[in-house]
Enzyme design. Structure first.
Site, PDB file in Angstrom:
ATOM      1  N   LYS A  22     -10.241  18.257   2.762  1.00  0.00           N
ATOM      2  CA  LYS A  22     -10.868  17.912   1.472  1.00  0.00           C
ATOM      3  C   LYS A  22     -11.410  16.476   1.501  1.00  0.00           C
ATOM      4  CE  LYS A  22      -8.188  16.455  -2.086  1.00  0.00           C
ATOM      5  NZ  LYS A  22      -8.586  15.142  -2.654  1.00  0.00           N
ATOM      6  N   ASN A  23     -10.571  15.544   1.897  1.00  0.00           N
ATOM      7  CA  ASN A  23     -10.991  14.144   1.827  1.00  0.00           C
ATOM      8  C   ASN A  23     -11.988  13.786   2.923  1.00  0.00           C
ATOM      9  OD1 ASN A  23      -9.445  13.896  -0.404  1.00  0.00           O
ATOM     10  ND2 ASN A  23      -7.779  12.751   0.568  1.00  0.00           N
ATOM     11  N   CYS A 117      -5.988   6.673 -13.979  1.00  0.00           N
ATOM     12  CA  CYS A 117      -5.542   7.744 -13.096  1.00  0.00           C
ATOM     13  C   CYS A 117      -4.033   7.852 -13.250  1.00  0.00           C
ATOM     14  CB  CYS A 117      -5.933   7.340 -11.675  1.00  0.00           C
ATOM     15  SG  CYS A 117      -5.112   8.259 -10.403  1.00  0.00           S
ATOM     16  N   ARG A 122      -6.471   2.094 -10.614  1.00  0.00           N
ATOM     17  CA  ARG A 122      -7.219   2.270  -9.352  1.00  0.00           C
ATOM     18  C   ARG A 122      -8.576   1.597  -9.482  1.00  0.00           C
ATOM     19  NH1 ARG A 122      -6.903   8.427  -7.458  1.00  0.00           N
ATOM     20  NH2 ARG A 122      -7.838   7.599  -5.571  1.00  0.00           N
ATOM     21  N   ASP A 309      -0.513  10.365   0.582  1.00  0.00           N
ATOM     22  CA  ASP A 309      -0.747  11.724   0.097  1.00  0.00           C
ATOM     23  C   ASP A 309       0.329  12.713   0.559  1.00  0.00           C
ATOM     24  OD1 ASP A 309      -2.983  10.837  -1.193  1.00  0.00           O
ATOM     25  OD2 ASP A 309      -4.386  11.481   0.363  1.00  0.00           O
ATOM     26  N   ARG A 401      -7.069  21.895  -6.719  1.00  0.00           N
ATOM     27  CA  ARG A 401      -8.041  20.851  -6.383  1.00  0.00           C
ATOM     28  C   ARG A 401      -8.026  20.558  -4.887  1.00  0.00           C
ATOM     29  NH1 ARG A 401      -6.648  15.692  -8.838  1.00  0.00           N
ATOM     30  NH2 ARG A 401      -8.188  15.199  -7.277  1.00  0.00           N
TER      31      ARG A 401
HETATM   32  N1  EPU Z   1      -8.166  -0.482  -4.112  1.00  0.00           N
HETATM   33  C1  EPU Z   1      -8.534  -1.689  -4.644  1.00  0.00           C
HETATM   34  N2  EPU Z   1      -9.849  -1.881  -4.938  1.00  0.00           N
HETATM   35  C2  EPU Z   1     -10.792  -0.927  -4.688  1.00  0.00           C
HETATM   36  C3  EPU Z   1     -10.410   0.299  -4.139  1.00  0.00           C
HETATM   37  C4  EPU Z   1      -9.063   0.497  -3.847  1.00  0.00           C
HETATM   38  O1  EPU Z   1      -7.707  -2.569  -4.856  1.00  0.00           O
HETATM   39  O2  EPU Z   1     -11.966  -1.184  -4.968  1.00  0.00           O
HETATM   40  C5  EPU Z   1      -6.748  -0.249  -3.794  1.00  0.00           C
HETATM   41  C6  EPU Z   1      -6.190   0.976  -4.502  1.00  0.00           C
HETATM   42  O3  EPU Z   1      -5.769   0.674  -5.815  1.00  0.00           O
HETATM   43  C7  EPU Z   1      -5.062   1.365  -3.584  1.00  0.00           C
HETATM   44  C8  EPU Z   1      -5.615   1.024  -2.202  1.00  0.00           C
HETATM   45  O4  EPU Z   1      -6.657   0.080  -2.438  1.00  0.00           O
HETATM   46  O5  EPU Z   1      -3.943   0.547  -3.819  1.00  0.00           O
HETATM   47  C9  EPU Z   1      -6.171   2.183  -1.422  1.00  0.00           C
HETATM   48  O6  EPU Z   1      -7.061   2.950  -2.224  1.00  0.00           O
HETATM   49  P1  EPU Z   1      -8.327   3.672  -1.608  1.00  0.00           P
HETATM   50  O7  EPU Z   1      -9.559   3.063  -2.170  1.00  0.00           O
HETATM   51  O8  EPU Z   1      -8.201   3.697  -0.111  1.00  0.00           O
HETATM   52  O9  EPU Z   1      -8.202   5.141  -2.196  1.00  0.00           O
HETATM   53  P2  EPU Z   1      -9.412   6.113  -2.408  1.00  0.00           P
HETATM   54  O10 EPU Z   1     -10.408   5.886  -1.353  1.00  0.00           O
HETATM   55  O11 EPU Z   1      -9.862   6.069  -3.821  1.00  0.00           O
HETATM   56  C10 EPU Z   1      -8.554   8.052  -0.876  1.00  0.00           C
HETATM   57  C11 EPU Z   1      -8.144   9.476  -1.037  1.00  0.00           C
HETATM   58  C12 EPU Z   1      -6.823   9.557  -1.787  1.00  0.00           C
HETATM   59  C13 EPU Z   1      -5.782   8.762  -1.002  1.00  0.00           C
HETATM   60  C14 EPU Z   1      -6.260   7.329  -0.780  1.00  0.00           C
HETATM   61  C15 EPU Z   1      -5.332   6.512   0.079  1.00  0.00           C
HETATM   62  C16 EPU Z   1     -10.204  10.705  -1.112  1.00  0.00           C
HETATM   63  C17 EPU Z   1     -11.139  11.547  -1.884  1.00  0.00           C
HETATM   64  N3  EPU Z   1      -9.156  10.207  -1.757  1.00  0.00           N
HETATM   65  O12 EPU Z   1      -8.720   7.526  -2.197  1.00  0.00           O
HETATM   66  O13 EPU Z   1      -6.468  10.947  -1.791  1.00  0.00           O
HETATM   67  O14 EPU Z   1      -4.563   8.765  -1.697  1.00  0.00           O
HETATM   68  O15 EPU Z   1      -7.559   7.343  -0.144  1.00  0.00           O
HETATM   69  O16 EPU Z   1      -5.189   7.092   1.341  1.00  0.00           O
HETATM   70  O17 EPU Z   1     -10.395  10.507   0.083  1.00  0.00           O
HETATM   71  C18 EPU Z   1      -5.443  12.899  -2.607  1.00  0.00           C
HETATM   72  O18 EPU Z   1      -6.095  13.550  -1.770  1.00  0.00           O
HETATM   73  O19 EPU Z   1      -4.504  13.406  -3.275  1.00  0.00           O
HETATM   74  C19 EPU Z   1      -5.798  11.500  -2.856  1.00  0.00           C
HETATM   75  C20 EPU Z   1      -5.473  10.869  -3.962  1.00  0.00           C
END
Ligand code: EPU
Length: 423
Positions: A22-23, A117, A122, A309, A401
């Site tokens: 998915k991701n 969220c 986030r 995850d 999802r």
């Molecule tokens: N963060 C910041 N600033 C930003 C973005 C992120 O401080 O601008 C922080 C977040 O708050 C968090 C950390 O950085 O503490 C990592 O977040 P990240 O941005 O890497 O998460 P994401 O890219 O929004 C993806 C996955 C999530 C998974 C996270 C961490 C997808 C679609 N989503 O989210 O997947 O938990 O990486 O590995 O790829 C799931 O599949 O259930 C899921 C939530």
């Protein structure tokens, strides 16, 4: 609303096949905004999140067609649209990943600013810092982020307090492929899904070097063309099935996965006493004589560390282990909603800041529980397998999802599990 009912205590056995990631798929779908011409995507999972992103892309002029073999044809036809509206974006945070490619190909992008969220704050500051660093003019007003001006490239440091950002990296990499200059992206996320996105973009004609490392060099090109691509296996789905197999001390082979993507998880399972065999594209859990698990500690981290995850599913496992386990969340310190639902099944869990202290018990008992997010629901299903009696997991739309037919896959390896539709 559907429920999933699990009657626990049944041993599992056999083979279960993992779907496409998915991701991994979500950013590649968003990349269709960058590409001229059709793309053919194989091993695409049929999930609500995928369908939601396809709806948003549809509003942005991208058409798609599911083929009978399950592959997906996708192509950006109308390249004049540039707004991703609140009503659609709010259904899925990950849709913010359309921002970078939309801007890079169309010169302007207007995307609803993501809201809260269930597992805490986030932010998207890293996305905006990275896109600004390669030339975006950024306006935030009326709940929307608007990017204009053209991507130029530049030197960007993407590390934040919690490490890098997976989708932030995806946004910047995608936009940088069409920049007029070169981008050096330091502290890029190294997750396999980012590696696959970069490989896909290169197959479309992008010039990205350093793939799989924390420093990416992206030389801008004039245009990208379509290609055929196959999604990588879903490492989180694979890890979830392994948790089920270890929970039930059962002989289960998780097929068509990439064991190299699961090493942190396998390491912790082995430390807990599981007997795990690693093959080229499978992982097998073999029953142990004692059948008991030792409590081990985990700390979630960016890849290649233990994935956030799978934290909830591993917590379910530790709820039945011998001893006390400390589970620490370094990615989302508030991602513990599942802990209180697990206690409804008899788990002994208490919070200490960004950690949960889990005291194992062999007395898990079924109960009605409520899914609060995708991985939390998966953890309740795993706990239900190990509990005596019936566990009803409500609000299973969360699980749909990110897991393709989870109840059918678990039923096929021996679980007493069914979906109950309530109209
Ligand atoms: N963060 C910041 N600033 C930003 C973005 C992120 O401080 O601008 C922080 C977040 O708050 C968090 C950390 O950085 O503490 C990592 O977040 P990240 O941005 O890497 O998460 P994401 O890219 O929004 C993806 C996955 C999530 C998974 C996270 C961490 C997808 C679609 N989503 O989210 O997947 O938990 O990486 O590995 O790829 C799931 O599949 O259930 C899921 C939530």
């Amino acid at each position: 609303m559907d429920r999933i009912r699990i009657r626990g205590g049944r041993p599992l056995g056999g083979q279960v096949t993992v779907s496409g990631s998915k991701n991994g798929a979500l950013p590649i779908l968003a990349a269709s905004l960058l590409v001229d011409g059709p793309i053919l995507l194989r091993n695409m999972p049929q999930l609500t999140d995928i369908k939601n992103l396809l709806r948003i892309l549809g509003q942005l002029g991208v058409v798609h067609n599911w083929r009978p073999d399950g592959s997906l044809e996708i192509e950006a036809k109308d390249k004049t649209l540039y707004t991703a509206p609140y009503d659609l974006v709010r259904t899925m945070r990950a849709s913010f990943v359309v921002l970078g490619p939309l801007w890079a190909r169309r010169g302007v992008a207007r995307v609803s600013y993501p809201g809260g969220c269930v597992f805490g704050h986030r932010p998207v500051d890293l996305h905006l810092k990275g896109l600004g660093g390669i030339g975006a003019k950024i306006d935030v007003a009326d709940g929307y982020v608007t990017l204009s001006s053209r991507p130029k490239g530049g030197v960007v440091f993407l590390g934040g307090n919690m490490g890098s950002s997976v989708l932030g990296t995806a946004n910047v990499v995608m936009a940088a492929t069409l920049a007029t200059g070169t981008t050096y992206l330091e502290s890029a996320a190294m997750e396999p899904e980012i590696e696959d996105l970069c490989n896909f973009l290169n197959a479309c004609g992008a010039r990205i070097r350093g793939i799989g490392s924390h420093l990416l060099e992206i030389e801008g090109v004039d245009s990208l063309r379509g290609c055929e691509w196959s999604m990588i296996p879903d490492r989180i789905e694979a890890g979830t099935f392994l948790c089920g197999a270890v929970m039930m001390n059962s002989d289960v082979t998780v097929q068509k996965c990439n064991p190299m993507h699961l090493l942190a998880v396998i390491d912790r399972m082995q430390a807990a006493g599981a007997d795990i065999e690693i093959g080229p594209d499978f992982v097998r859990n073999k029953p142990t004589e004692s059948g008991s698990l030792k409590a081990v500690d985990i700390t979630t981290m960016a890849y290649p560390g233990f994935p956030t995850d799978l934290q909830a599913q591993f917590m379910a496992l530790m709820a039945r282990a011998n001893g006390v386990s400390v589970i620490t969340e370094k990615i989302y310190p508030e991602r513990f909603i599942h802990a209180s639902e697990l206690t409804r099944l008899g788990a002994r869990i208490r919070r200490e800041g960004p950690s949960a202290i889990v005291e194992g018990t062999d007395q898990l008992r079924g109960a009605p529980v409520m899914a609060s997010d995708l991985r939390a629901s998966a953890s309740l299903v795993i706990a239900g397998l190990g509990a005596q009696g019936a566990t009803d997991v409500r609000r299973v739309y969360h699980i749909d999802r990110g897991y393709e037919r989870i109840e059918q896959k678990l039923h096929a390896i021996g679980a007493d599990i069914e979906r109950i539709s309530e109209g």
